[in-house]
Design a protein around this motif. Structure first.
Motif, PDB file in Angstrom:
ATOM      1  N   GLY A  10       0.899  -1.103  -0.054  1.00 22.13           N
ATOM      2  CA  GLY A  10      -0.033   0.026   0.055  1.00 22.13           C
ATOM      3  C   GLY A  10       0.773   1.234  -0.029  1.00 22.13           C
ATOM      4  N   ALA A  11       2.093   1.102   0.190  1.00 21.66           N
ATOM      5  CA  ALA A  11       3.133   2.335   0.314  1.00 21.66           C
ATOM      6  C   ALA A  11       3.125   2.768  -1.283  1.00 21.66           C
ATOM      7  CB  ALA A  11       4.205   2.109   0.690  1.00 21.66           C
ATOM      8  N   SER A  12       3.385   4.074  -1.405  1.00 29.01           N
ATOM      9  CA  SER A  12       3.444   4.685  -2.789  1.00 29.01           C
ATOM     10  C   SER A  12       4.882   4.654  -3.232  1.00 29.01           C
ATOM     11  CB  SER A  12       3.006   6.078  -2.812  1.00 29.01           C
ATOM     12  OG  SER A  12       3.823   6.854  -1.902  1.00 29.01           O
ATOM     13  N   ALA A  13       5.013   4.535  -4.438  1.00 27.43           N
ATOM     14  CA  ALA A  13       6.367   4.464  -4.988  1.00 27.43           C
ATOM     15  C   ALA A  13       7.036   5.964  -5.124  1.00 27.43           C
ATOM     16  CB  ALA A  13       6.656   3.983  -6.433  1.00 27.43           C
ATOM     17  N   HIS A  14       6.233   6.892  -5.062  1.00 26.21           N
ATOM     18  CA  HIS A  14       6.739   8.289  -5.160  1.00 26.21           C
ATOM     19  C   HIS A  14       5.855   9.378  -4.212  1.00 26.21           C
ATOM     20  CE1 HIS A  14       8.731   7.191  -8.916  1.00 26.21           C
ATOM     21  NE2 HIS A  14       7.741   6.688  -9.358  1.00 26.21           N
ATOM     22  N   SER A  15       6.184  10.549  -4.228  1.00 24.60           N
ATOM     23  CA  SER A  15       5.259  11.383  -3.138  1.00 24.60           C
ATOM     24  C   SER A  15       3.790  11.399  -3.662  1.00 24.60           C
ATOM     25  CB  SER A  15       5.864  12.846  -3.659  1.00 24.60           C
ATOM     26  OG  SER A  15       5.064  13.676  -2.719  1.00 24.60           O
ATOM     27  N   LEU A  16       2.904  11.414  -2.790  1.00 25.01           N
ATOM     28  CA  LEU A  16       1.741  11.655  -3.126  1.00 25.01           C
ATOM     29  C   LEU A  16       1.118  13.008  -2.961  1.00 25.01           C
ATOM     30  CD1 LEU A  16       0.123   8.553  -1.265  1.00 25.01           C
ATOM     31  CD2 LEU A  16       0.289   8.786  -3.800  1.00 25.01           C
ATOM     32  N   PHE A  17       2.101  13.797  -2.927  1.00 27.07           N
ATOM     33  CA  PHE A  17       1.917  15.350  -3.016  1.00 27.07           C
ATOM     34  C   PHE A  17       2.148  16.022  -4.528  1.00 27.07           C
ATOM     35  CE2 PHE A  17       2.902  19.792  -2.388  1.00 27.07           C
ATOM     36  CZ  PHE A  17       1.701  20.291  -1.635  1.00 27.07           C
ATOM     37  N   ASN A  18       3.604  15.932  -4.574  1.00 28.81           N
ATOM     38  CA  ASN A  18       4.010  16.491  -5.904  1.00 28.81           C
ATOM     39  C   ASN A  18       5.184  15.395  -6.381  1.00 28.81           C
ATOM     40  OD1 ASN A  18       5.225  17.743  -8.003  1.00 28.81           O
ATOM     41  ND2 ASN A  18       4.551  19.868  -7.366  1.00 28.81           N
ATOM     42  N   PRO A  19       4.857  14.315  -6.902  1.00 26.01           N
ATOM     43  CA  PRO A  19       6.142  13.556  -7.470  1.00 26.01           C
ATOM     44  C   PRO A  19       7.232  13.942  -8.511  1.00 26.01           C
ATOM     45  CG  PRO A  19       3.876  12.957  -8.476  1.00 26.01           C
ATOM     46  CD  PRO A  19       3.564  13.939  -7.389  1.00 26.01           C
ATOM     47  N   GLU A  20       6.495  15.069  -9.294  1.00 20.86           N
ATOM     48  CA  GLU A  20       7.448  15.779 -10.054  1.00 20.86           C
ATOM     49  C   GLU A  20       8.510  16.534  -9.377  1.00 20.86           C
ATOM     50  OE1 GLU A  20       3.837  14.763 -12.679  1.00 20.86           O
ATOM     51  OE2 GLU A  20       4.067  15.639 -10.709  1.00 20.86           O
ATOM     52  N   ARG A  21       8.107  17.178  -8.415  1.00 20.82           N
ATOM     53  CA  ARG A  21       9.082  18.176  -7.789  1.00 20.82           C
ATOM     54  C   ARG A  21      10.098  17.099  -6.978  1.00 20.82           C
ATOM     55  NH1 ARG A  21       6.617  22.443  -3.539  1.00 20.82           N
ATOM     56  NH2 ARG A  21       6.531  20.394  -2.154  1.00 20.82           N
ATOM     57  N   GLU A  22       9.549  16.090  -6.390  1.00 21.74           N
ATOM     58  CA  GLU A  22      10.350  15.081  -5.659  1.00 21.74           C
ATOM     59  C   GLU A  22      11.501  14.349  -6.725  1.00 21.74           C
ATOM     60  OE1 GLU A  22       9.407  11.235  -3.231  1.00 21.74           O
ATOM     61  OE2 GLU A  22       8.874  11.024  -5.100  1.00 21.74           O
ATOM     62  N   ALA A  23      11.177  14.218  -7.865  1.00 23.50           N
ATOM     63  CA  ALA A  23      11.825  13.759  -9.058  1.00 23.50           C
ATOM     64  C   ALA A  23      12.985  14.765  -9.237  1.00 23.50           C
ATOM     65  CB  ALA A  23      11.186  13.265 -10.124  1.00 23.50           C
ATOM     66  N   ALA A  24      12.560  16.142  -9.306  1.00 27.19           N
ATOM     67  CA  ALA A  24      13.622  17.125  -9.761  1.00 27.19           C
ATOM     68  C   ALA A  24      14.625  16.995  -8.750  1.00 27.19           C
ATOM     69  CB  ALA A  24      12.725  18.290  -9.850  1.00 27.19           C
ATOM     70  N   GLN A  25      14.162  17.112  -7.329  1.00 24.39           N
ATOM     71  CA  GLN A  25      15.161  17.046  -6.413  1.00 24.39           C
ATOM     72  C   GLN A  25      16.175  15.844  -6.447  1.00 24.39           C
ATOM     73  OE1 GLN A  25      12.488  17.244  -2.967  1.00 24.39           O
ATOM     74  NE2 GLN A  25      12.119  19.470  -3.003  1.00 24.39           N
ATOM     75  N   LEU A  26      15.372  14.724  -6.645  1.00 20.69           N
ATOM     76  CA  LEU A  26      16.537  13.553  -6.852  1.00 20.69           C
ATOM     77  C   LEU A  26      17.592  13.849  -7.979  1.00 20.69           C
ATOM     78  CD1 LEU A  26      17.355  10.854  -6.195  1.00 20.69           C
ATOM     79  CD2 LEU A  26      15.606   9.897  -7.977  1.00 20.69           C
ATOM     80  N   ILE A  27      16.791  14.247  -9.123  1.00 16.83           N
ATOM     81  CA  ILE A  27      17.993  14.607 -10.215  1.00 16.83           C
ATOM     82  C   ILE A  27      18.838  15.719  -9.961  1.00 16.83           C
ATOM     83  CG2 ILE A  27      18.022  14.874 -12.584  1.00 16.83           C
ATOM     84  CD1 ILE A  27      16.886  12.240 -11.748  1.00 16.83           C
ATOM     85  N   ASP A  28      18.562  16.657  -9.242  1.00 18.31           N
ATOM     86  CA  ASP A  28      19.366  17.547  -8.958  1.00 18.31           C
ATOM     87  C   ASP A  28      20.819  17.097  -8.347  1.00 18.31           C
ATOM     88  OD1 ASP A  28      18.031  19.882  -9.778  1.00 18.31           O
ATOM     89  OD2 ASP A  28      17.133  20.120  -7.709  1.00 18.31           O
ATOM     90  N   THR A  29      20.520  15.878  -7.473  1.00 17.69           N
ATOM     91  CA  THR A  29      21.907  15.402  -6.737  1.00 17.69           C
ATOM     92  C   THR A  29      22.695  14.614  -7.933  1.00 17.69           C
ATOM     93  OG1 THR A  29      20.640  13.277  -6.381  1.00 17.69           O
ATOM     94  CG2 THR A  29      20.539  15.015  -4.808  1.00 17.69           C
ATOM     95  N   VAL A  30      22.185  14.489  -9.134  1.00 18.63           N
ATOM     96  CA  VAL A  30      23.104  13.734 -10.147  1.00 18.63           C
ATOM     97  C   VAL A  30      23.273  14.926 -11.414  1.00 18.63           C
ATOM     98  CG1 VAL A  30      22.461  11.466  -9.322  1.00 18.63           C
ATOM     99  CG2 VAL A  30      21.078  12.268 -11.012  1.00 18.63           C
ATOM    100  N   ALA A  31      23.380  15.893 -11.102  1.00 15.71           N
ATOM    101  CA  ALA A  31      23.359  16.812 -12.313  1.00 15.71           C
ATOM    102  C   ALA A  31      24.393  16.688 -12.946  1.00 15.71           C
ATOM    103  CB  ALA A  31      23.371  18.300 -11.729  1.00 15.71           C
ATOM    104  N   ASP A  32      25.723  16.092 -12.774  1.00 10.52           N
ATOM    105  CA  ASP A  32      26.642  16.018 -13.562  1.00 10.52           C
ATOM    106  C   ASP A  32      26.814  14.701 -14.408  1.00 10.52           C
ATOM    107  OD1 ASP A  32      27.198  14.281 -11.228  1.00 10.52           O
ATOM    108  OD2 ASP A  32      29.262  14.603 -11.191  1.00 10.52           O
ATOM    109  N   THR A  33      25.654  14.049 -14.338  1.00 13.01           N
ATOM    110  CA  THR A  33      25.602  12.447 -14.836  1.00 13.01           C
ATOM    111  C   THR A  33      25.186  12.522 -16.246  1.00 13.01           C
ATOM    112  OG1 THR A  33      25.232  11.701 -12.620  1.00 13.01           O
ATOM    113  CG2 THR A  33      24.905  10.289 -14.502  1.00 13.01           C
ATOM    114  N   GLY A  34      25.790  11.757 -17.086  1.00 14.95           N
ATOM    115  CA  GLY A  34      25.396  11.795 -18.531  1.00 14.95           C
ATOM    116  C   GLY A  34      24.781  10.311 -18.793  1.00 14.95           C
TER     117      GLY A  34
END
Length: 524
Positions: free
Chosen positions: A57-81
């Protein structure tokens, strides 16, 4: 299973890219394994996005704003190709990663076909599945995963790599994540080694291939007339060659001799003239193997990316020359335009290439001598090689020839094995050569149609136009142009490492390659 339009749409999107995985997902869709990881439902987040839920029953992503959560995750790998995403879920993080740079690419991994089947019935992933920059995999076999990573991640093109687990997924797939970390570490070692080789040889391979194809337009040899009833002897230059020299000389007429470039001088010192001379080395120093003249009647088999100085010497001496397409993607690409006989150079050892040439010519009784793949008898090579002549000419009381050989043998880490009162040394590279040699299973037979003058002007004209058009179309290259892209990746690796202070990137590297090809072949 009740028809599910969403599931069917996802399968239809995946099938053109990976029909085998699509079939596995279809088979898994009807499976019932209560203990297996899967997704169970989907729920709307507060911003309206559809988020998959796990079985608990747990969600794979945020149930508030999954796009913003994704952006925060990708900010941590900004130098990755290039990223390997462990856990797909709603793919918000994958879309965010790809949106930031069209040159980025990734692998999107799920724990099994069953997990993908459950996800496909809940979430529309068609945009991700059809994106040529995304490779979707199920983590079933470590060897398969490593092979896909090695094939997909191209450092020259993508730059930095990062393994990016989806945290909610990782907590429910701990064993799969641990296994994936191990696979990634081992794969990156191989990828790094391959990149180093490409960065070192990339420009040289490009130059050699262009010049050799130009020579092949005028001097490509015909299919050799051989007596396949004879025994073919493939001759390497290991110390084990020395005890065999008398037998080769006394029974010369019974054999068809295939000499590697390193063994040629040893044979010539004993008055043995081989039928074939095989070389795949791109380096200028390989010309040292052919300081003495070739004999008329010999056939020189040269990888298209080998040293063209060897081909010119053979032509000047009146020997026949066969230009063959080895493992370099540009040579293979050229062979699809107009036939070139293929030769196995993937191992990097000329001994296996010579063995492959003998097999391709139809010999079935083949013996290999001098293929020690080890430093035996206290030295790396048989007497008489160009190294022996070079070391001997510079030897002195304070620098004896043994010192030069010792420096050569121990320039990289070695492993010692004792046997019969003597020590044999091996290295990782020699062990790798030996494993390739043992695994060799020749499959191709050369035919007369493989031998023809190569239409170099027409090919290079079309090749340069194709690269120019691909650059204009922009990155990523469409799937139909992937083989074209691979032809320049070794040069792109060289460009990334050596053109310091200049503009980097695929476009600038390809533009330089186009200019160099024109210069190498005398075309404007």
């Amino acid at each position: 299973m009740t028809a599910n339009p969403l599931f069917e749409a996802n399968i239809a999107a995946l099938r053109p890219r990976d029909s085998a995985l699509a079939d596995d997902i279809l088979k898994a869709a009807g499976a019932d394994d209560p203990s297996a990881f899967r997704y169970s439902a989907a729920q709307r987040a507060r911003n309206g996005s559809l988020v998959p839920l796990f079985r608990d029953g747990a969600s794979a992503h945020s149930l508030f704003n999954p796009e913003r959560e994704a952006a925060q995750l990708i900010d941590t790998v900004a130098d990755t190709g290039f990223a390997l995403f462990a856990g797909i879920g709603g793919a918000f993080h994958i879309r965010e990663f790809l949106s930031r740079d069209p040159a980025r690419a990734c692998i999107a991994a799920e724990s099994s076909p069953l997990a993908l089947a459950s996800l496909f019935g809940l979430i529309d992933l068609t945009d991700v599945l059809t994106d040529v920059r995304v490779t979707v995999i199920a983590l079933r076999d470590e060897k398969e995963t490593g092979a896909i990573l090695s094939r997909s991640y191209l450092p020259a093109l993508h730059g930095n790599f990062r393994l990016v687990p989806l945290r909610s997924w990782q907590g429910r797939n701990g064993d799969a994540c641990a296994s994936l970390v191990s696979v990634v570490q081992e794969s990156l070692k191989r990828i790094s080694a391959d990149f180093s080789v490409q960065a070192h040889f990339g420009k040289l391979w490009l130059r050699n291939c262009a010049q050799n194809l130009a020579l092949a337009s005028r001097f490509q040899g015909r299919f050799p007339a051989v007596d396949t009833g004879k025994k073919a002897i493939v001759i390497a230059a290991g110390p084990g060659l020395e005890p065999c020299l008398r037998r080769l000389k006394e029974n010369r007429e019974r054999y068809a001799l295939f000499s590697t470039d390193t063994a040629w001088n040893t044979l010539a010192d004993s008055g043995i003239i081989p039928d074939f001379f095989v070389s795949i080395d791109a380096q200028p120093i390989s010309a040292n193997h052919v300081m003495r003249p070739f004999k008329q009647g010999m056939t020189v088999i040269l990888d298209a990316c080998g040293n063209p100085a060897i081909a010119r010497k053979a032509i000047a001496d009146g020997a026949a020359v066969i230009f063959a397409a080895g493992a370099h993607p540009l040579a293979r690409y050229a062979a699809r335009y107009s036939p070139l006989p293929p030769i196995d150079t993937a191992s990097g050892t000329v001994t296996l290439a010579a063995l492959d040439a003998a097999h391709s010519l139809g010999f079935r009784d083949i013996e290999t001598i001098g293929a020690d793949f080890a430093y035996t008898g206290g030295k790396p090579y048989a007497r008489g090689t160009y190294l022996a002549h070079g070391f001997g000419s510079t030897a002195s009381r304070i620098l004896p020839i043994e010192t030069s050989y010792t420096a050569l043998m121990f320039r990289t880490p070695v492993a010692a094995r004792s046997s019969g009162g003597s020590i044999t040394y091996t290295t990782d590279t020699l062990d790798r050569y030996a494993s390739f040699f043992k695994a060799y299973r020749g499959q191709y037979r050369w035919e007369a149609a493989d031998f023809a003058p190569f239409p170099v002007r027409a090919f290079l004209g079309e090749y340069r136009r194709a690269l120019t058009n691909a650059l204009r179309a922009g990155f990523p290259f469409p799937e139909r142009d992937q083989d074209l892209l691979y032809t320049v990746l070794p040069f792109v690796a060289w460009h990334a490492r050596h053109r310091l202070g200049e503009q980097k990137g695929l476009a600038s590297a390809i533009q330089l390659a186009l200019e160099l090809i024109a210069g190498y072949t005398g075309e404007s």
